[in-house]
Design an enzyme around this catalytic site. Structure first.
Site, PDB file in Angstrom:
ATOM      1  N   THR A   1       0.821  -1.211   0.000  1.00 22.72           N
ATOM      2  CA  THR A   1       0.000   0.000   0.000  1.00 22.72           C
ATOM      3  C   THR A   1       0.857   1.264   0.000  1.00 22.72           C
ATOM      4  OG1 THR A   1      -1.497   1.266   1.420  1.00 22.72           O
ATOM      5  CG2 THR A   1      -0.101  -0.317   2.525  1.00 22.72           C
ATOM      6  N   ASP A   2       0.282   2.354  -0.471  1.00 21.37           N
ATOM      7  CA  ASP A   2       0.979   3.643  -0.408  1.00 21.37           C
ATOM      8  C   ASP A   2       1.110   4.152   1.030  1.00 21.37           C
ATOM      9  OD1 ASP A   2      -1.716   4.284   0.002  1.00 21.37           O
ATOM     10  OD2 ASP A   2      -1.848   5.708  -1.672  1.00 21.37           O
ATOM     11  N   GLU A   3       0.328   3.561   1.951  1.00 21.88           N
ATOM     12  CA  GLU A   3       0.354   4.065   3.329  1.00 21.88           C
ATOM     13  C   GLU A   3       1.699   3.847   4.012  1.00 21.88           C
ATOM     14  OE1 GLU A   3      -2.935   3.266   5.841  1.00 21.88           O
ATOM     15  OE2 GLU A   3      -4.341   3.228   4.185  1.00 21.88           O
TER      16      GLU A   3
ATOM     17  N   TYR B   1      -1.641  -0.628  11.128  1.00 17.19           N
ATOM     18  CA  TYR B   1      -1.792  -1.306   9.829  1.00 17.19           C
ATOM     19  C   TYR B   1      -0.632  -0.944   8.911  1.00 17.19           C
ATOM     20  CZ  TYR B   1      -3.195  -1.730   4.928  1.00 17.19           C
ATOM     21  OH  TYR B   1      -3.198  -1.986   3.577  1.00 17.19           O
TER      22      TYR B   1
ATOM     23  N   LYS C   1       2.425  -3.271   7.305  1.00 19.66           N
ATOM     24  CA  LYS C   1       2.643  -3.415   5.857  1.00 19.66           C
ATOM     25  C   LYS C   1       4.069  -2.966   5.516  1.00 19.66           C
ATOM     26  CE  LYS C   1       0.176  -4.600   3.045  1.00 19.66           C
ATOM     27  NZ  LYS C   1      -0.195  -5.941   2.529  1.00 19.66           N
TER      28      LYS C   1
ATOM     29  N   PRO D   1     -17.947   1.955   0.413  1.00 19.29           N
ATOM     30  CA  PRO D   1     -19.117   1.087   0.630  1.00 19.29           C
ATOM     31  C   PRO D   1     -19.863   1.385   1.927  1.00 19.29           C
ATOM     32  CG  PRO D   1     -17.066  -0.188   0.626  1.00 19.29           C
ATOM     33  CD  PRO D   1     -16.706   1.194   0.240  1.00 19.29           C
TER      34      PRO D   1
ATOM     35  N   ARG E   1     -10.321   9.850  13.083  1.00 18.02           N
ATOM     36  CA  ARG E   1      -9.497   8.666  13.348  1.00 18.02           C
ATOM     37  C   ARG E   1      -8.194   9.105  14.023  1.00 18.02           C
ATOM     38  NH1 ARG E   1      -8.112   5.517   7.932  1.00 18.02           N
ATOM     39  NH2 ARG E   1     -10.065   4.438   8.351  1.00 18.02           N
TER      40      ARG E   1
HETATM   41  P1  NAD Z   1      -9.552  -7.412   2.526  1.00 21.71           P
HETATM   42  O1  NAD Z   1      -9.537  -7.177   3.995  1.00 21.71           O
HETATM   43  O2  NAD Z   1     -10.794  -7.153   1.760  1.00 21.71           O
HETATM   44  O3  NAD Z   1      -9.135  -8.935   2.233  1.00 21.71           O
HETATM   45  C1  NAD Z   1      -8.104  -9.575   2.921  1.00 21.71           C
HETATM   46  C2  NAD Z   1      -8.268 -11.089   2.733  1.00 21.71           C
HETATM   47  O4  NAD Z   1      -7.185 -11.741   3.418  1.00 21.71           O
HETATM   48  C3  NAD Z   1      -9.563 -11.657   3.310  1.00 21.71           C
HETATM   49  O5  NAD Z   1     -10.164 -12.534   2.395  1.00 21.71           O
HETATM   50  C4  NAD Z   1      -9.106 -12.398   4.560  1.00 21.71           C
HETATM   51  O6  NAD Z   1      -9.941 -13.505   4.889  1.00 21.71           O
HETATM   52  C5  NAD Z   1      -7.701 -12.829   4.163  1.00 21.71           C
HETATM   53  N1  NAD Z   1      -6.837 -13.067   5.326  1.00 21.71           N
HETATM   54  C6  NAD Z   1      -6.657 -12.242   6.396  1.00 21.71           C
HETATM   55  N2  NAD Z   1      -5.791 -12.803   7.253  1.00 21.71           N
HETATM   56  C7  NAD Z   1      -5.409 -13.997   6.712  1.00 21.71           C
HETATM   57  C8  NAD Z   1      -4.527 -15.016   7.131  1.00 21.71           C
HETATM   58  N3  NAD Z   1      -3.849 -14.945   8.287  1.00 21.71           N
HETATM   59  N4  NAD Z   1      -4.365 -16.094   6.327  1.00 21.71           N
HETATM   60  C9  NAD Z   1      -5.042 -16.199   5.159  1.00 21.71           C
HETATM   61  N5  NAD Z   1      -5.899 -15.258   4.723  1.00 21.71           N
HETATM   62  C10 NAD Z   1      -6.074 -14.171   5.492  1.00 21.71           C
HETATM   63  O7  NAD Z   1      -8.339  -6.578   1.963  1.00 21.71           O
HETATM   64  P2  NAD Z   1      -8.152  -5.848   0.556  1.00 21.71           P
HETATM   65  O8  NAD Z   1      -8.660  -4.462   0.656  1.00 21.71           O
HETATM   66  O9  NAD Z   1      -8.649  -6.738  -0.508  1.00 21.71           O
HETATM   67  O10 NAD Z   1      -6.552  -5.761   0.486  1.00 21.71           O
HETATM   68  C11 NAD Z   1      -5.795  -6.802  -0.112  1.00 21.71           C
HETATM   69  C12 NAD Z   1      -4.328  -6.438  -0.088  1.00 21.71           C
HETATM   70  O11 NAD Z   1      -4.130  -5.229  -0.814  1.00 21.71           O
HETATM   71  C13 NAD Z   1      -3.776  -6.183   1.311  1.00 21.71           C
HETATM   72  O12 NAD Z   1      -2.467  -6.695   1.361  1.00 21.71           O
HETATM   73  C14 NAD Z   1      -3.759  -4.663   1.428  1.00 21.71           C
HETATM   74  O13 NAD Z   1      -2.758  -4.242   2.309  1.00 21.71           O
HETATM   75  C15 NAD Z   1      -3.447  -4.281  -0.002  1.00 21.71           C
HETATM   76  N6  NAD Z   1      -3.926  -2.937  -0.420  1.00 21.71           N
HETATM   77  C16 NAD Z   1      -5.240  -2.593  -0.234  1.00 21.71           C
HETATM   78  C17 NAD Z   1      -5.684  -1.357  -0.699  1.00 21.71           C
HETATM   79  C18 NAD Z   1      -7.130  -0.935  -0.557  1.00 21.71           C
HETATM   80  O14 NAD Z   1      -7.480   0.180  -0.943  1.00 21.71           O
HETATM   81  N7  NAD Z   1      -8.029  -1.771  -0.058  1.00 21.71           N
HETATM   82  C19 NAD Z   1      -4.789  -0.487  -1.319  1.00 21.71           C
HETATM   83  C20 NAD Z   1      -3.450  -0.877  -1.480  1.00 21.71           C
HETATM   84  C21 NAD Z   1      -3.039  -2.124  -1.033  1.00 21.71           C
HETATM   85  O1  TDX Z   2     -16.700   6.232   7.808  1.00 19.62           O
HETATM   86  C1  TDX Z   2     -15.639   6.680   7.394  1.00 19.62           C
HETATM   87  N1  TDX Z   2     -15.509   8.034   7.230  1.00 19.62           N
HETATM   88  C2  TDX Z   2     -14.365   8.612   6.755  1.00 19.62           C
HETATM   89  O2  TDX Z   2     -14.301   9.848   6.623  1.00 19.62           O
HETATM   90  C3  TDX Z   2     -14.514   5.836   7.044  1.00 19.62           C
HETATM   91  C4  TDX Z   2     -14.612   4.334   7.211  1.00 19.62           C
HETATM   92  C5  TDX Z   2     -13.369   6.430   6.560  1.00 19.62           C
HETATM   93  N2  TDX Z   2     -13.288   7.778   6.424  1.00 19.62           N
HETATM   94  C6  TDX Z   2     -12.052   8.372   5.841  1.00 19.62           C
HETATM   95  C7  TDX Z   2     -10.742   7.878   6.372  1.00 19.62           C
HETATM   96  C8  TDX Z   2      -9.827   7.973   5.156  1.00 19.62           C
HETATM   97  O3  TDX Z   2      -9.352   9.301   5.041  1.00 19.62           O
HETATM   98  O4  TDX Z   2     -12.071   7.977   4.452  1.00 19.62           O
HETATM   99  C9  TDX Z   2     -10.750   7.701   3.982  1.00 19.62           C
HETATM  100  C10 TDX Z   2     -10.681   6.257   3.489  1.00 19.62           C
HETATM  101  O5  TDX Z   2     -10.834   5.413   4.614  1.00 19.62           O
HETATM  102  P1  TDX Z   2     -10.685   3.810   4.507  1.00 19.62           P
HETATM  103  O6  TDX Z   2     -11.657   3.281   3.515  1.00 19.62           O
HETATM  104  O7  TDX Z   2     -10.721   3.268   5.887  1.00 19.62           O
HETATM  105  O8  TDX Z   2      -9.267   3.661   3.815  1.00 19.62           O
HETATM  106  P2  TDX Z   2      -7.777   4.101   4.249  1.00 19.62           P
HETATM  107  O9  TDX Z   2      -7.641   4.222   5.708  1.00 19.62           O
HETATM  108  O10 TDX Z   2      -7.383   5.253   3.393  1.00 19.62           O
HETATM  109  O11 TDX Z   2      -6.981   2.767   3.798  1.00 19.62           O
HETATM  110  C11 TDX Z   2      -7.336   2.094   2.566  1.00 19.62           C
HETATM  111  O12 TDX Z   2      -6.430   2.399   1.542  1.00 19.62           O
HETATM  112  C12 TDX Z   2      -5.123   1.907   1.658  1.00 19.62           C
HETATM  113  C13 TDX Z   2      -7.393   0.587   2.776  1.00 19.62           C
HETATM  114  O13 TDX Z   2      -8.303   0.279   3.817  1.00 19.62           O
HETATM  115  C14 TDX Z   2      -6.029   0.027   3.066  1.00 19.62           C
HETATM  116  O14 TDX Z   2      -6.088  -1.386   3.159  1.00 19.62           O
HETATM  117  C15 TDX Z   2      -5.106   0.426   1.940  1.00 19.62           C
HETATM  118  O15 TDX Z   2      -3.807   0.018   2.222  1.00 19.62           O
END
Ligand code: NAD
Ligand code: TDX
Length: 332
Positions: free
Chosen positions: A121-123, A148, A152, A190, A271
């Site tokens: 992630t960019d975080e 988190y 990462k 969502p 947060r």
């Molecule tokens: P998510 O939480 O939707 O899915 C994570 C999945 O991993 C789930 O299906 C969960 O059951 C599985 N999991 C968790 N712990 C586990 C374990 N110990 N063993 C096996 N499976 C396990 O997450 P996501 O948003 O789909 O993110 C996927 C990847 O992408 C992560 O590595 C996250 O850091 C990275 N990422 C996410 C975002 C974002 O915006 N969501 C952005 C950049 C990178």
């Molecule tokens: O109810 C909310 N209201 C709100 O203002 C929630 C849930 C979030 N927020 C804000 C926090 C963040 O600035 O919205 C932004 C996005 O929040 P999240 O969806 O929780 O994402 P973020 O914390 O940015 O992290 C996401 O992007 C990077 C993913 O969850 C990570 O897994 C990924 O690495």
């Protein structure tokens, strides 16, 4: 590559990636290793049964990982604890899955000389100021803010050390915020769509000025596929689609697309440690591998995402109350 092991393939991005690969390479056999935590859902892989097998298990389970890694040509590692708010409540789960889990996988890939792609992630780079003209590049220093992001970052550094010290055949990608179908309703977009569908107001943290760099999940998938098949071993690629928007602007657009009054949202407690801004410079990926995002119309992508949540209430409705209860408890 004929056989892939996709960890976390029952989660949001992993399942979209599996669907993407089955579409472009229908002959590839995919094993998904997923623990099915609250964020994983076998329904995310429904209709993909041909050539896709789900193994329910933990990436920290050495004997299971050592069974699966040698019979696959590559490991694409998506599994993680992924939610910042959860990481503030229960960091130990994040250390376990994100650090020990990654360690377990790369040790197995080292042992069996298996190609490994690490999804991150960019975080890991921390935050940018709102008025900073710079974006994150592969050279940006690591400076994570949340538990988190720190786990990462730790997992990325393990992979970099395994490449240098042991010659692990690995690539790393750091992507910006994803949106699209199958994203868990704890996440920002969502959560707000389903709030409106349930008759409650969207919730904006702090002053709503925090900026995220949005990318459609299918663009993330195409980038990971390209890096897996054409990326240079040992390299890090940043994935982003120039989608910077502040959170208030995203809420405004959701309200408009869902025909709600423009003031039908509320501010809630911020947060802890909330990063101000993320922004990705994807020049390396574009110039070296020729990648381009396809979903550049955020309004259209967001509208389609809203339609998906409207049409798939059975996928999220039963969890909504519990997710919101958790948010309420967190506030106390
Ligand atoms: P998510 O939480 O939707 O899915 C994570 C999945 O991993 C789930 O299906 C969960 O059951 C599985 N999991 C968790 N712990 C586990 C374990 N110990 N063993 C096996 N499976 C396990 O997450 P996501 O948003 O789909 O993110 C996927 C990847 O992408 C992560 O590595 C996250 O850091 C990275 N990422 C996410 C975002 C974002 O915006 N969501 C952005 C950049 C990178
Ligand atoms: O109810 C909310 N209201 C709100 O203002 C929630 C849930 C979030 N927020 C804000 C926090 C963040 O600035 O919205 C932004 C996005 O929040 P999240 O969806 O929780 O994402 P973020 O914390 O940015 O992290 C996401 O992007 C990077 C993913 O969850 C990570 O897994 C990924 O690495």
């Amino acid at each position: 590559m004929k056989r892939l092991l996709v960890t976390g393939g029952a989660g949001f991005i992993g399942s979209n990636f599996v669907r993407y690969v089955t579409t472009i390479e229908p002959d590839i056999y995919i094993t998904v290793l997923d623990k099915l935590t609250y964020a994983g859902n076998r329904e995310n892989l429904a209709n993909l049964t041909q050539n896709v097998e789900l193994v329910i298990g933990d990436i920290c389970d050495v004997s299971l990982v050592e069974k699966l890694v040698p019979v696959n040509d590559a490991v694409i590692h998506f599994a993680a604890e992924s939610h910042n708010d959860q990481s503030l409540d229960n960091p130990s789960l994040f250390v376990q899955t994100n650090i020990i889990g990654t360690y377990t996988l790369i040790e197995a890939c080292r042992k069996f000389n298996t190609r490994y792609h690490h999804v991150s992630t960019d975080e890991v780079y921390g935050e940018l100021a709102l008025d900073d003209p710079k974006k994150f590049t592969p050279e940006s220093p690591y400076n994570p803010s949340s538990p988190y992001a720190a786990t990462k970052a730790g997992s990325d550094l393990l992979v970099k050390a395994w490449v240098r010290s042991f010659g692990l055949h690995a690539t790393i990608s750091n992507c910006s915020n994803n949106y699209g179908p199958y994203q868990h309703i704890e996440k920002f977009i969502p959560r707000q769509i389903t709030n409106i569908l349930c008759g409650t107001k969207p919730k904006l943290y702090g002053n709503g000025k925090n900026v995220r760099d949005w990318i459609h999940v299918d663009d993330h998938s195409s980038a990971v596929w390209l890096i897996l098949t054409q990326g240079k071993i040992g390299e890090t690629y940043l994935i982003g689609a120039n989608g910077e928007k502040d959170n208030k602007a995203v809420i405004d657009l959701i309200l408009e697309l869902m025909n709600q009054p423009n003031d039908a949202y509320e501010y809630v407690t911020d947060r802890l440690g909330h990063d101000l801004r993320y922004a990705i410079d994807a020049t390396k990926l574009e110039q070296e591998l020729g990648w381009q995002p396809k979903f550049t119309d955020f309004r259209k992508g967001l509208f389609e995402t809203i339609m998906w949540y409207r049409e798939n209430q059975q996928w999220w409705l039963r969890e909504k109350e519990a997710v919101e209860r958790e948010y309420m408890n967190r506030k106390k």
